[in-house]
Design a protein around this motif. Structure first.
Motif, PDB file in Angstrom:
ATOM      1  N   LYS A  30       0.822  -1.210   0.000  1.00 20.88           N
ATOM      2  CA  LYS A  30       0.000   0.000   0.000  1.00 20.88           C
ATOM      3  C   LYS A  30       0.851   1.253   0.000  1.00 20.88           C
ATOM      4  N   LEU A  31       2.139   1.115   0.278  1.00 19.12           N
ATOM      5  CA  LEU A  31       3.081   2.239   0.159  1.00 19.12           C
ATOM      6  C   LEU A  31       3.502   2.472  -1.287  1.00 19.12           C
ATOM      7  N   GLY A  32       3.249   1.494  -2.145  1.00 18.11           N
ATOM      8  CA  GLY A  32       3.613   1.597  -3.553  1.00 18.11           C
ATOM      9  C   GLY A  32       4.941   0.954  -3.896  1.00 18.11           C
ATOM     10  N   ILE A  33       5.598   0.337  -2.937  1.00 18.02           N
ATOM     11  CA  ILE A  33       6.850  -0.358  -3.221  1.00 18.02           C
ATOM     12  C   ILE A  33       6.567  -1.853  -3.285  1.00 18.02           C
ATOM     13  N   SER A  34       7.529  -2.601  -3.789  1.00 16.98           N
ATOM     14  CA  SER A  34       7.303  -4.040  -3.925  1.00 16.98           C
ATOM     15  C   SER A  34       7.281  -4.710  -2.555  1.00 16.98           C
ATOM     16  N   VAL A  35       6.585  -5.831  -2.491  1.00 14.71           N
ATOM     17  CA  VAL A  35       6.473  -6.604  -1.257  1.00 14.71           C
ATOM     18  C   VAL A  35       7.858  -7.080  -0.816  1.00 14.71           C
ATOM     19  N   GLY A  36       8.664  -7.530  -1.765  1.00 14.19           N
ATOM     20  CA  GLY A  36      10.010  -8.007  -1.449  1.00 14.19           C
ATOM     21  C   GLY A  36      10.890  -6.915  -0.870  1.00 14.19           C
ATOM     22  N   LEU A  66       9.911  -4.253   0.844  1.00 14.86           N
ATOM     23  CA  LEU A  66       9.492  -3.964   2.215  1.00 14.86           C
ATOM     24  C   LEU A  66       9.942  -5.086   3.159  1.00 14.86           C
ATOM     25  N   GLY A  67       9.871  -6.335   2.705  1.00 10.31           N
ATOM     26  CA  GLY A  67      10.370  -7.441   3.512  1.00 10.31           C
ATOM     27  C   GLY A  67      11.859  -7.300   3.787  1.00 10.31           C
ATOM     28  N   ALA A  68      12.612  -6.908   2.769  1.00  7.42           N
ATOM     29  CA  ALA A  68      14.057  -6.692   2.947  1.00  7.42           C
ATOM     30  C   ALA A  68      14.307  -5.535   3.910  1.00  7.42           C
ATOM     31  N   LEU A 103       4.590 -11.388   3.296  1.00 10.14           N
ATOM     32  CA  LEU A 103       5.158 -10.218   3.958  1.00 10.14           C
ATOM     33  C   LEU A 103       4.869 -10.249   5.460  1.00 10.14           C
ATOM     34  N   ARG A 104       3.677 -10.652   5.828  1.00 15.78           N
ATOM     35  CA  ARG A 104       3.321 -10.726   7.248  1.00 15.78           C
ATOM     36  C   ARG A 104       4.180 -11.771   7.969  1.00 15.78           C
ATOM     37  N   ARG A 105       4.347 -12.943   7.359  1.00 20.35           N
ATOM     38  CA  ARG A 105       5.171 -13.990   7.967  1.00 20.35           C
ATOM     39  C   ARG A 105       6.639 -13.564   8.036  1.00 20.35           C
ATOM     40  N   THR A 106       7.111 -12.910   7.000  1.00 24.42           N
ATOM     41  CA  THR A 106       8.491 -12.433   6.972  1.00 24.42           C
ATOM     42  C   THR A 106       8.730 -11.408   8.071  1.00 24.42           C
ATOM     43  N   SER A 107       7.798 -10.523   8.263  1.00 24.63           N
ATOM     44  CA  SER A 107       7.938  -9.500   9.298  1.00 24.63           C
ATOM     45  C   SER A 107       7.959 -10.117  10.689  1.00 24.63           C
ATOM     46  N   VAL A 108       7.076 -11.055  10.926  1.00 26.04           N
ATOM     47  CA  VAL A 108       7.046 -11.722  12.231  1.00 26.04           C
ATOM     48  C   VAL A 108       8.332 -12.526  12.437  1.00 26.04           C
ATOM     49  N   LYS A 109       8.821 -13.163  11.382  1.00 25.77           N
ATOM     50  CA  LYS A 109      10.061 -13.935  11.488  1.00 25.77           C
ATOM     51  C   LYS A 109      11.225 -13.016  11.843  1.00 25.77           C
ATOM     52  N   ALA A 110      11.283 -11.840  11.235  1.00 29.57           N
ATOM     53  CA  ALA A 110      12.348 -10.887  11.545  1.00 29.57           C
ATOM     54  C   ALA A 110      12.273 -10.447  13.001  1.00 29.57           C
ATOM     55  N   ALA A 111      11.067 -10.174  13.492  1.00 32.71           N
ATOM     56  CA  ALA A 111      10.905  -9.740  14.875  1.00 32.71           C
ATOM     57  C   ALA A 111      11.287 -10.853  15.847  1.00 32.71           C
ATOM     58  N   VAL A 112      10.858 -12.074  15.560  1.00 35.67           N
ATOM     59  CA  VAL A 112      11.170 -13.203  16.436  1.00 35.67           C
ATOM     60  C   VAL A 112      12.675 -13.450  16.468  1.00 35.67           C
ATOM     61  N   LEU A 113      13.317 -13.415  15.307  1.00 35.47           N
ATOM     62  CA  LEU A 113      14.767 -13.601  15.272  1.00 35.47           C
ATOM     63  C   LEU A 113      15.483 -12.513  16.056  1.00 35.47           C
ATOM     64  N   LEU A 150      23.049 -13.226   9.181  1.00 36.91           N
ATOM     65  CA  LEU A 150      21.739 -13.833   8.947  1.00 36.91           C
ATOM     66  C   LEU A 150      20.729 -12.802   8.443  1.00 36.91           C
ATOM     67  N   PHE A 151      20.701 -11.624   9.056  1.00 34.76           N
ATOM     68  CA  PHE A 151      19.752 -10.605   8.632  1.00 34.76           C
ATOM     69  C   PHE A 151      20.088 -10.068   7.236  1.00 34.76           C
ATOM     70  N   ILE A 152      21.367  -9.966   6.910  1.00 31.40           N
ATOM     71  CA  ILE A 152      21.740  -9.531   5.556  1.00 31.40           C
ATOM     72  C   ILE A 152      21.311 -10.571   4.524  1.00 31.40           C
ATOM     73  N   ILE A 153      21.598 -11.843   4.786  1.00 32.72           N
ATOM     74  CA  ILE A 153      21.210 -12.902   3.848  1.00 32.72           C
ATOM     75  C   ILE A 153      19.695 -12.959   3.697  1.00 32.72           C
ATOM     76  N   LEU A 154      18.975 -12.917   4.827  1.00 35.72           N
ATOM     77  CA  LEU A 154      17.510 -12.955   4.755  1.00 35.72           C
ATOM     78  C   LEU A 154      16.961 -11.723   4.036  1.00 35.72           C
ATOM     79  N   GLY A 155      17.573 -10.583   4.256  1.00 35.73           N
ATOM     80  CA  GLY A 155      17.145  -9.370   3.563  1.00 35.73           C
ATOM     81  C   GLY A 155      17.355  -9.466   2.062  1.00 35.73           C
ATOM     82  N   LEU A 156      18.497  -9.990   1.663  1.00 30.34           N
ATOM     83  CA  LEU A 156      18.765 -10.141   0.232  1.00 30.34           C
ATOM     84  C   LEU A 156      17.840 -11.179  -0.400  1.00 30.34           C
ATOM     85  N   LYS A 157      17.572 -12.267   0.318  1.00 31.51           N
ATOM     86  CA  LYS A 157      16.641 -13.277  -0.201  1.00 31.51           C
ATOM     87  C   LYS A 157      15.229 -12.705  -0.301  1.00 31.51           C
ATOM     88  N   SER A 158      14.885 -11.788   0.590  1.00 35.42           N
ATOM     89  CA  SER A 158      13.552 -11.201   0.600  1.00 35.42           C
ATOM     90  C   SER A 158      13.275 -10.352  -0.636  1.00 35.42           C
TER      91      SER A 158
END
Length: 137
Positions: A5-11, A13-15, A45-55, A110-118
């Motif tokens: 809804k911000l106009g950017i891609s889902v990936g 925002l996940g990154a 995106l919702r699962r990715t965000s929760v995963k980032a917070a949990v990690l 880990l966060f860099i790799i997950l961000g790039l994969k996102s």
């Protein structure tokens, strides 16, 4: 390519959520995760965000627990000083410093790799974390 809804891609925002975890600011990552959970509809995106917070929380919790070791030794030392004694284990602080440094390094990688994969809406499966998220989401 799906857009938020911000106009950017889902990936993207996940990154951004993962990369926000690199700045050691719980407030920043929680604001981003809160936005995603309240506003965005994309399930990945919702699962990715929760995963980032949990990690992020797990790494912070483990670092805090390891950081308690020198505090406990200082407490024992202070108690011994009441009776005129002393207690010290000098190498423990070095070991704890190394462990906390290693945890910070692993978290950053880990966060860099997950961000790039996102960026391509991918992820790395971390069984314990993913099972936890699947159970409660």
């Amino acid at each position: 390519m799906q857009k938020t809804k911000l106009g950017i891609s889902v990936g993207l925002l996940g990154a951004a959520v993962y990369f926000s975890g690199l700045f050691n600011g719980l407030l920043l990552i929680m604001i981003m995760v809160g936005y995603v959970l309240l506003v965005e509809d994309n399930e990945w995106l919702r699962r990715t965000s929760v995963k980032a917070a949990v990690l992020y929380i797990i790494f912070a919790l483990v670092s805090s627990i390891v950081g308690l070791i020198p505090d406990f030794i200082t407490l024992i030392s202070s108690f011994c000083e009441i009776f005129g004694g002393s207690f010290a284990i000098p190498f423990i602080s070095s070991i704890v410093g190394f462990i906390i440094g290693a945890l910070d390094f692993v978290k950053a990688v880990l966060f860099i790799i997950l961000g790039l994969k996102s960026l391509n809406q991918g992820t790395i499966v971390i069984p314990m974390i993913d099972n936890l998220i699947n159970k409660y989401m």
